[in-house]
Design a protein around this motif. Structure first.
Motif, PDB file in Angstrom:
ATOM      1  N   GLU A 138       0.830  -1.204   0.000  1.00  0.00           N
ATOM      2  CA  GLU A 138       0.000   0.000   0.000  1.00  0.00           C
ATOM      3  C   GLU A 138       0.863   1.252   0.000  1.00  0.00           C
ATOM      4  O   GLU A 138       0.400   2.334   0.331  1.00  0.00           O
ATOM      5  N   GLY A 139       2.123   1.113  -0.381  1.00  0.00           N
ATOM      6  CA  GLY A 139       3.024   2.247  -0.462  1.00  0.00           C
ATOM      7  C   GLY A 139       3.443   2.505  -1.894  1.00  0.00           C
ATOM      8  O   GLY A 139       2.652   2.392  -2.832  1.00  0.00           O
ATOM      9  N   TYR A 140       4.707   2.816  -2.090  1.00  0.00           N
ATOM     10  CA  TYR A 140       5.229   3.142  -3.409  1.00  0.00           C
ATOM     11  C   TYR A 140       5.801   1.889  -4.059  1.00  0.00           C
ATOM     12  O   TYR A 140       6.168   0.924  -3.384  1.00  0.00           O
ATOM     13  N   GLY A 141       5.911   1.931  -5.364  1.00  0.00           N
ATOM     14  CA  GLY A 141       6.466   0.806  -6.091  1.00  0.00           C
ATOM     15  C   GLY A 141       5.396  -0.178  -6.506  1.00  0.00           C
ATOM     16  O   GLY A 141       4.202   0.140  -6.571  1.00  0.00           O
ATOM     17  N   THR A 142       5.832  -1.401  -6.773  1.00  0.00           N
ATOM     18  CA  THR A 142       4.930  -2.440  -7.256  1.00  0.00           C
ATOM     19  C   THR A 142       4.667  -3.464  -6.155  1.00  0.00           C
ATOM     20  O   THR A 142       5.299  -3.435  -5.100  1.00  0.00           O
ATOM     21  N   GLN A 143       3.776  -4.391  -6.467  1.00  0.00           N
ATOM     22  CA  GLN A 143       3.453  -5.439  -5.508  1.00  0.00           C
ATOM     23  C   GLN A 143       4.666  -6.296  -5.209  1.00  0.00           C
ATOM     24  O   GLN A 143       4.836  -6.808  -4.101  1.00  0.00           O
ATOM     25  N   ALA A 144       5.548  -6.461  -6.203  1.00  0.00           N
ATOM     26  CA  ALA A 144       6.737  -7.300  -6.012  1.00  0.00           C
ATOM     27  C   ALA A 144       7.736  -6.694  -5.048  1.00  0.00           C
ATOM     28  O   ALA A 144       8.666  -7.390  -4.604  1.00  0.00           O
ATOM     29  N   ASP A 145       7.588  -5.413  -4.700  1.00  0.00           N
ATOM     30  CA  ASP A 145       8.537  -4.779  -3.780  1.00  0.00           C
ATOM     31  C   ASP A 145       8.318  -5.211  -2.332  1.00  0.00           C
ATOM     32  O   ASP A 145       9.139  -4.911  -1.464  1.00  0.00           O
ATOM     33  N   VAL A 146       7.215  -5.861  -2.045  1.00  0.00           N
ATOM     34  CA  VAL A 146       6.935  -6.366  -0.692  1.00  0.00           C
ATOM     35  C   VAL A 146       6.993  -7.884  -0.747  1.00  0.00           C
ATOM     36  O   VAL A 146       6.243  -8.525  -1.483  1.00  0.00           O
ATOM     37  N   GLN A 147       7.899  -8.467   0.039  1.00  0.00           N
ATOM     38  CA  GLN A 147       8.072  -9.914   0.085  1.00  0.00           C
ATOM     39  C   GLN A 147       7.906 -10.405   1.523  1.00  0.00           C
ATOM     40  O   GLN A 147       8.483  -9.831   2.454  1.00  0.00           O
ATOM     41  N   VAL A 148       7.109 -11.455   1.690  1.00  0.00           N
ATOM     42  CA  VAL A 148       6.943 -12.068   3.003  1.00  0.00           C
ATOM     43  C   VAL A 148       8.146 -12.969   3.266  1.00  0.00           C
ATOM     44  O   VAL A 148       8.425 -13.889   2.504  1.00  0.00           O
ATOM     45  N   GLN A 149       8.862 -12.685   4.357  1.00  0.00           N
ATOM     46  CA  GLN A 149      10.078 -13.429   4.688  1.00  0.00           C
ATOM     47  C   GLN A 149       9.847 -14.492   5.756  1.00  0.00           C
ATOM     48  O   GLN A 149      10.730 -15.316   6.000  1.00  0.00           O
ATOM     49  N   GLY A 150       8.727 -14.483   6.397  1.00  0.00           N
ATOM     50  CA  GLY A 150       8.447 -15.485   7.427  1.00  0.00           C
ATOM     51  C   GLY A 150       7.301 -15.036   8.315  1.00  0.00           C
ATOM     52  O   GLY A 150       6.839 -13.891   8.236  1.00  0.00           O
ATOM     53  N   VAL A 151       6.846 -15.946   9.161  1.00  0.00           N
ATOM     54  CA  VAL A 151       5.747 -15.663  10.082  1.00  0.00           C
ATOM     55  C   VAL A 151       6.116 -16.203  11.452  1.00  0.00           C
ATOM     56  O   VAL A 151       6.503 -17.366  11.586  1.00  0.00           O
ATOM     57  N   GLU A 152       6.058 -15.348  12.464  1.00  0.00           N
ATOM     58  CA  GLU A 152       6.279 -15.767  13.845  1.00  0.00           C
ATOM     59  C   GLU A 152       4.927 -15.922  14.526  1.00  0.00           C
ATOM     60  O   GLU A 152       4.127 -14.988  14.555  1.00  0.00           O
ATOM     61  N   ALA A 153       4.676 -17.118  15.065  1.00  0.00           N
ATOM     62  CA  ALA A 153       3.377 -17.412  15.662  1.00  0.00           C
ATOM     63  C   ALA A 153       3.558 -18.313  16.868  1.00  0.00           C
ATOM     64  O   ALA A 153       4.571 -19.023  16.982  1.00  0.00           O
ATOM     65  N   PRO A 154       2.611 -18.305  17.817  1.00  0.00           N
ATOM     66  CA  PRO A 154       2.679 -19.229  18.960  1.00  0.00           C
ATOM     67  C   PRO A 154       2.621 -20.682  18.485  1.00  0.00           C
ATOM     68  O   PRO A 154       2.235 -20.969  17.339  1.00  0.00           O
ATOM     69  N   ASP A 155       2.982 -21.592  19.388  1.00  0.00           N
ATOM     70  CA  ASP A 155       3.021 -23.004  19.017  1.00  0.00           C
ATOM     71  C   ASP A 155       1.631 -23.592  18.788  1.00  0.00           C
ATOM     72  O   ASP A 155       1.509 -24.679  18.226  1.00  0.00           O
ATOM     73  N   TRP A 156       0.574 -22.899  19.213  1.00  0.00           N
ATOM     74  CA  TRP A 156      -0.776 -23.412  19.004  1.00  0.00           C
ATOM     75  C   TRP A 156      -1.405 -22.870  17.722  1.00  0.00           C
ATOM     76  O   TRP A 156      -2.601 -23.081  17.468  1.00  0.00           O
ATOM     77  N   VAL A 157      -0.626 -22.157  16.913  1.00  0.00           N
ATOM     78  CA  VAL A 157      -1.095 -21.638  15.626  1.00  0.00           C
ATOM     79  C   VAL A 157      -0.307 -22.322  14.519  1.00  0.00           C
ATOM     80  O   VAL A 157       0.929 -22.305  14.519  1.00  0.00           O
ATOM     81  N   GLU A 158      -1.008 -22.926  13.570  1.00  0.00           N
ATOM     82  CA  GLU A 158      -0.376 -23.562  12.413  1.00  0.00           C
ATOM     83  C   GLU A 158      -0.374 -22.568  11.259  1.00  0.00           C
ATOM     84  O   GLU A 158      -1.415 -22.020  10.893  1.00  0.00           O
ATOM     85  N   VAL A 159       0.807 -22.322  10.676  1.00  0.00           N
ATOM     86  CA  VAL A 159       0.983 -21.295   9.657  1.00  0.00           C
ATOM     87  C   VAL A 159       1.329 -21.951   8.330  1.00  0.00           C
ATOM     88  O   VAL A 159       2.200 -22.829   8.271  1.00  0.00           O
ATOM     89  N   THR A 160       0.653 -21.540   7.275  1.00  0.00           N
ATOM     90  CA  THR A 160       0.967 -21.955   5.921  1.00  0.00           C
ATOM     91  C   THR A 160       1.188 -20.708   5.085  1.00  0.00           C
ATOM     92  O   THR A 160       0.319 -19.822   5.059  1.00  0.00           O
ATOM     93  N   GLN A 161       2.340 -20.632   4.401  1.00  0.00           N
ATOM     94  CA  GLN A 161       2.667 -19.452   3.600  1.00  0.00           C
ATOM     95  C   GLN A 161       2.975 -19.867   2.174  1.00  0.00           C
ATOM     96  O   GLN A 161       3.785 -20.765   1.923  1.00  0.00           O
ATOM     97  N   GLU A 162       2.322 -19.206   1.241  1.00  0.00           N
ATOM     98  CA  GLU A 162       2.592 -19.401  -0.182  1.00  0.00           C
ATOM     99  C   GLU A 162       2.716 -18.033  -0.823  1.00  0.00           C
ATOM    100  O   GLU A 162       1.731 -17.379  -1.125  1.00  0.00           O
ATOM    101  N   GLY A 163       3.956 -17.595  -1.012  1.00  0.00           N
ATOM    102  CA  GLY A 163       4.187 -16.275  -1.575  1.00  0.00           C
ATOM    103  C   GLY A 163       3.692 -15.188  -0.644  1.00  0.00           C
ATOM    104  O   GLY A 163       4.120 -15.064   0.503  1.00  0.00           O
ATOM    105  N   GLN A 164       2.737 -14.388  -1.135  1.00  0.00           N
ATOM    106  CA  GLN A 164       2.179 -13.292  -0.341  1.00  0.00           C
ATOM    107  C   GLN A 164       0.926 -13.730   0.420  1.00  0.00           C
ATOM    108  O   GLN A 164       0.308 -12.918   1.081  1.00  0.00           O
ATOM    109  N   LYS A 165       0.559 -14.985   0.330  1.00  0.00           N
ATOM    110  CA  LYS A 165      -0.662 -15.488   0.960  1.00  0.00           C
ATOM    111  C   LYS A 165      -0.300 -16.239   2.237  1.00  0.00           C
ATOM    112  O   LYS A 165       0.568 -17.114   2.219  1.00  0.00           O
ATOM    113  N   VAL A 166      -0.948 -15.925   3.342  1.00  0.00           N
ATOM    114  CA  VAL A 166      -0.698 -16.544   4.637  1.00  0.00           C
ATOM    115  C   VAL A 166      -1.999 -17.141   5.157  1.00  0.00           C
ATOM    116  O   VAL A 166      -3.061 -16.495   5.103  1.00  0.00           O
TER     117      VAL A 166
END
Length: 897
Positions: A138-166
């Motif tokens: 939601e800033g400057y540049g294109t959508q490709a300028d924002v990359q998800v590098q990881g997700v920190e979550a408690p042990d009771w939360v299961e995380v699945t990441q595919e590109g920009q989708k969490v």
């Protein structure tokens, strides 16, 4: 695209074109085609900007207006007949040249142009069904300028990441209510939001006596009060009876597991997509009954495991649009089961600290579910329940017992009353059970309540809350004698001596050895000498019966309700017995009720006056006449205001202290509020007394205030005045307030990330800044009313503090300051600020600059001099606590120098 960001770039693009003219002043304006401007904006912000974003941006800005053209204009495939006009008068209404506008354009050009990671997901409850969201730019540049590098979550939360989708799912290993936060790490900025999960997948031991503590997991994210409430409801459905002390007992035919057929649905069931159940096959078909038809939706494949219904069961809530407060019923149908929903009863999910039930006696007694709802909340929790009735007639025994026990108050009104349930909490609400909808605003009938006569001519709860005639010490309201509540009466019957057996049980040599050797050893390991414990599981392990223990004369007994206890002769006198049973009950209890429990345990009558002193010596003070288990750090004072002051000084966070007080002090919300108001000025003195014992004798580094990591948990402010040399008392010199011209986004419409960045920038430019001045300053810059921006600005500030981008400091008097780490304090002019807008550091700097002498002048003189310096006069009265605290800090630093 965020409207505020587009509006800012649109304004600057038009301003740059306007400045190409030779003459520019406050009366200048410029209009350009929307298609031209959109083509320019796409070069800055990327191709994702649309005409719709442009329209929202023009609506957002106070400097832009629409000015349509007579025909459509096409630029790079963009066709539009709209035009956008910029008027610069609002930026500088007195500008006679182009200079101020060129400076504004230069300031904008110097600003960084970063991409901004954002998402529409704001956190909330997680369940077995995944919650998926996209991380976008939601800033400057294109959508490709924002990359998800990881997700920190408690042990009771299961995380699945595919590109920009969490995708997030709740996977607690043990049942309970969990709360934590998830952080999405990106290459530009991190996104943090709160999450929660609830699981009713309880695995209960195959016993008829269960202890609450052994059923709850030990996890740092566990919300223990909410987990206890959910577990208690589950055990109640399984026909367990609750006794004080966290014990649940199931007797007689209820020990046979029966099928659970109905549930009142709440947040736990809807968020987890399951309900606790028993007596169902491992797999079955579930048919949905909609208006008497079961063929509208295909049947669901439901699984029953670990005491709850799962599989496709969660689809039922979506298909039928289930709401909180509805009753779900399952009945056998065509080899499976049929699900039927009743109309919603929202009062069943109401939560508050005070409940008012009013109406005719016949109507109140006809709604038995409502009365049971209130009885459960009045008996074991520190909740105020008021019943205002009209008419004539007798009342149920349990209601009268609760009234005489001081657990609720019943009053009779002469006027006719409509039937209504009022709930007072964070958001007051009114209901007309059983099918009434939520009603607001709520009007509490306080005047009618005060004019009504209490049942039996006495308001036992109010009398127990009142201060004793002799003030401090052992004056207990004239030795008020309260009856045992419903739960206390159950406990009294449970701890009474067991009936002697009709015949003497026979003992084998092996059983005698276990009675003499093994049982005492196990009892010492279980701390039976400190408090009674449930006997059944331990006697079963030793292959002994209660009658054999009672006949063995080994120093331990089994009571009528199945508790393993010391003989009352071995426990001790009044003090020891009061401690012994007070720790078993565990909650707040009146001294007269505790005495009756001791009398039931010992079978002997006690002298009331001596017991008052004995119970006060060994139990913690919990209000006028009330006791509770003593804690090691607990205050020694026996007056409410000084007691509250010591509690506030003990806890790091004010919310923690208030939560402890609500659970451990028998007082109404109004009494606690008054006590907190009186106690807050005392907290600084208490901390100042303790400070010399904890600080080194030499000049220490300044203590930094803690950073607020949880929205509802404000951090305490440091006791000392800002470190560093202060100017010698001389002529007062006030720095001017900042003159800001930047337009800020509307918190009601803009993205949360942009609001947070704007708040951080405002704190950086004007901090240290109070919360009240931050809201008013933001409102002025966004050209809105402070009421319109308050909620959004405070939420953004809390978010920034949680991410450690700014510091949030909450003073004991309630004032909140925001600042950047390491930001210096500057003595500034009053300007448009009110007394509550002056931060703590500025009051300290002002008092240092005034001709005042620590140790010689008092707080009143310091406050008067400070108020006169700012020319507040009588309007400075609300700031007296913060000024007094600043003067205490200065006196403390002067004493250490």
């Amino acid at each position: 695209m965020d409207a505020s960001l587009v509006a800012r770039e649109l304004e600057m693009a038009l301003l740059a074109k306007l400045l190409e003219s030779k003459f520019v002043n406050a009366s200048s304006n410029l209009t350009l085609p929307a298609s031209v401007l959109l083509h320019l904006l796409r070069a800055y912000l990327g191709p994702q900007v649309t005409l719709a974003d442009l329209r929202r941006a023009v609506t957002e800005s106070s400097l832009l207006t629409w000015s349509p053209y007579s025909r459509e204009i096409i630029v790079d495939g963009i066709c539009s007949a709209d035009g956008v006009q910029l008027r610069v008068h609002r930026w500088n209404p007195s500008a006679a040249s182009r200079g101020p506008f060129e400076a504004k354009l230069r300031e904008h050009a110097a600003r960084p142009r970063p991409p901004i990671a954002a998402t529409a997901y704001c956190g909330g409850a997680l369940g077995l069904r995944g919650v998926t969201f996209d991380v976008r730019n939601e800033g400057y540049g294109t959508q490709a300028d924002v990359q998800v590098q990881g997700v920190e979550a408690p042990d009771w939360v299961e995380v699945t990441q595919e590109g920009q989708k969490v995708t997030l799912q709740a996977r607690p290993q043990q049942a309970g209510v969990y709360r934590g936060q998830v952080t999405v790490l990106t290459n530009v900025n991190d996104l943090t939001f709160p999450v929660s999960a609830q699981s009713a997948e309880y695995v209960l031991p195959a016993r008829d006596e269960l202890i609450l503590d052994e059923l709850l997991p030990d996890h740092p994210d566990l919300d223990r009060p909410a987990s206890e409430a959910m577990l208690e409801a589950h055990l109640t459905r399984l026909h367990f009876e609750r006794l004080p002390g966290g014990l649940f007992i199931r007797r007689g035919l209820h020990s046979v597991q029966s099928r659970t057929t109905e549930w009142w649905l709440g947040e736990a069931a809807l968020s987890s997509g399951s309900v606790p159940a028993s007596g169902y096959p491992a797999q079955f078909l579930l048919y949905l009954d909609v208006d008497g038809r079961t063929d509208k939706f295909p049947p669901l494949q439901v699984e029953a495991q670990h005491g709850q219904l799962g599989g496709e069961f969660a689809e039922l809530f979506d298909l039928l649009d289930v709401q909180e407060g509805q009753k779900l019923t399952l009945n056998p149908f065509q080899g499976g089961f049929k699900a039927t929903l009743s109309p919603a009863e929202p009062w069943r999910t109401a939560v508050g600290h005070t409940y008012w039930l009013q109406g005719p006696r016949e109507a109140v007694l006809a709604q038995k579910d409502v009365l049971e709802f209130l009885l459960r909340r009045s008996d074991d929790k520190n909740i105020t329940v008021n019943l205002l009735l009209c008419g004539e007639g007798d009342l149920p025994v349990d209601l009268v017992r609760q009234h005489r026990a001081g657990r609720l108050t019943i009053r009779w009104a002469e006027a006719a009353l409509p039937y209504k349930l009022l709930v007072c909490g964070e958001q007051d609400a009114g209901y007309a059970p059983p099918y009434g909808a939520l009603q607001r605003p709520v009007t509490i009938p306080q005047v009618l309540w005060e004019a009504s006569a209490p049942l039996q001519g006495q308001d036992y709860r109010e009398q127990a809350w009142q201060r004793g005639r002799s003030g401090e010490g052992t004056g207990e309201g004239g030795l008020l004698d309260l009856d045992l509540s419903v739960a206390m009466a159950k406990l009294a019957r449970a701890i009474a001596p067991a009936e002697p057996p009709t015949s003497t049980p026979t003992l084998t040599p092996k059983q005698r050895e276990r009675l003499i050797v093994d049982l005492p050893r196990r009892a010492r390991q279980l701390s039976v000498d400190q408090r009674p414990v449930v006997a059944a599981p331990h006697l079963a392990a030793l292959h002994l019966s209660a009658d054999q223990v009672n006949a063995g004369a080994n120093g331990y007994r089994v009571t009528a309700g199945g508790y393993l206890v010391r003989r009352h002769q071995d426990v001790g006198r009044q003090k020891e017995c009061a401690r012994y049973l007070g720790h078993l009950y565990g909650g707040v209890i009146h001294h007269s009720q505790l005495r009756k429990l001791v009398e039931a345990f010992t079978g002997q009558h006690l002298e009331p006056t001596s017991f008052v002193t004995a119970s006060l010596d060994v139990m913690g003070w919990a209000g006028n006449g009330y006791r509770r288990p003593r804690q090691s750090w607990e205050p020694t004072r026996r007056e409410l205001a000084p007691f509250v002051a010591e509690v506030l000084a003990h806890f790091d966070r004010r919310e923690e202290a208030l939560d402890w007080l609500r659970r451990n002090v028998a007082a109404s919300e109004e009494q606690l509020a008054r006590a907190v108001g009186k106690a807050e000025p005392m907290v600084s003195a208490l901390k100042a007394q303790a400070a010399p014992r904890t600080l080194p004798p030499r000049t220490p580094p300044p203590r930094q205030p803690a950073i607020s990591s949880v929205v509802k948990a404000p951090a305490p402010v440091a006791l000392h005045a800002p470190a560093g040399p202060h100017p010698a008392p001389a002529v007062l010199r006030f720095a001017p307030l900042q003159t800001l011209t930047e337009t800020l986004p509307d918190p009601r419409r803009a993205a949360a990330t942009l609001i947070r960045l704007a708040v951080i920038q405002l704190v950086r430019e004007e901090g240290p800044i109070t919360e009240s001045w931050l809201v008013r300053r933001y409102a002025a810059q966004s050209r809105l009313n402070p009421i319109q921006v308050k909620a959004g600005v405070i939420a953004a500030a809390l978010n920034a503090a949680a991410q450690k981008e700014i510091l949030r400091v909450v003073h004991p008097c309630g004032q909140t300051d925001y600042l950047i780490p390491g930001q210096p304090t500057v003595l500034r002019e009053r300007g448009k600020r009110s007394p509550e807008d002056i931060p703590f550091g500025e009051w300290c700097a002002l008092l240092h600059a005034l001709p005042l002498k620590p140790g010689h002048d008092n707080q009143d003189k310091a406050f008067g001099a400070a108020a006169n310096a700012y020319r507040f006069g009588m309007a400075a009265a609300p700031s007296r606590p913060i000024v007094g605290r600043a003067w205490q800090a200065i006196e403390h630093n002067a004493a250490r120098a």
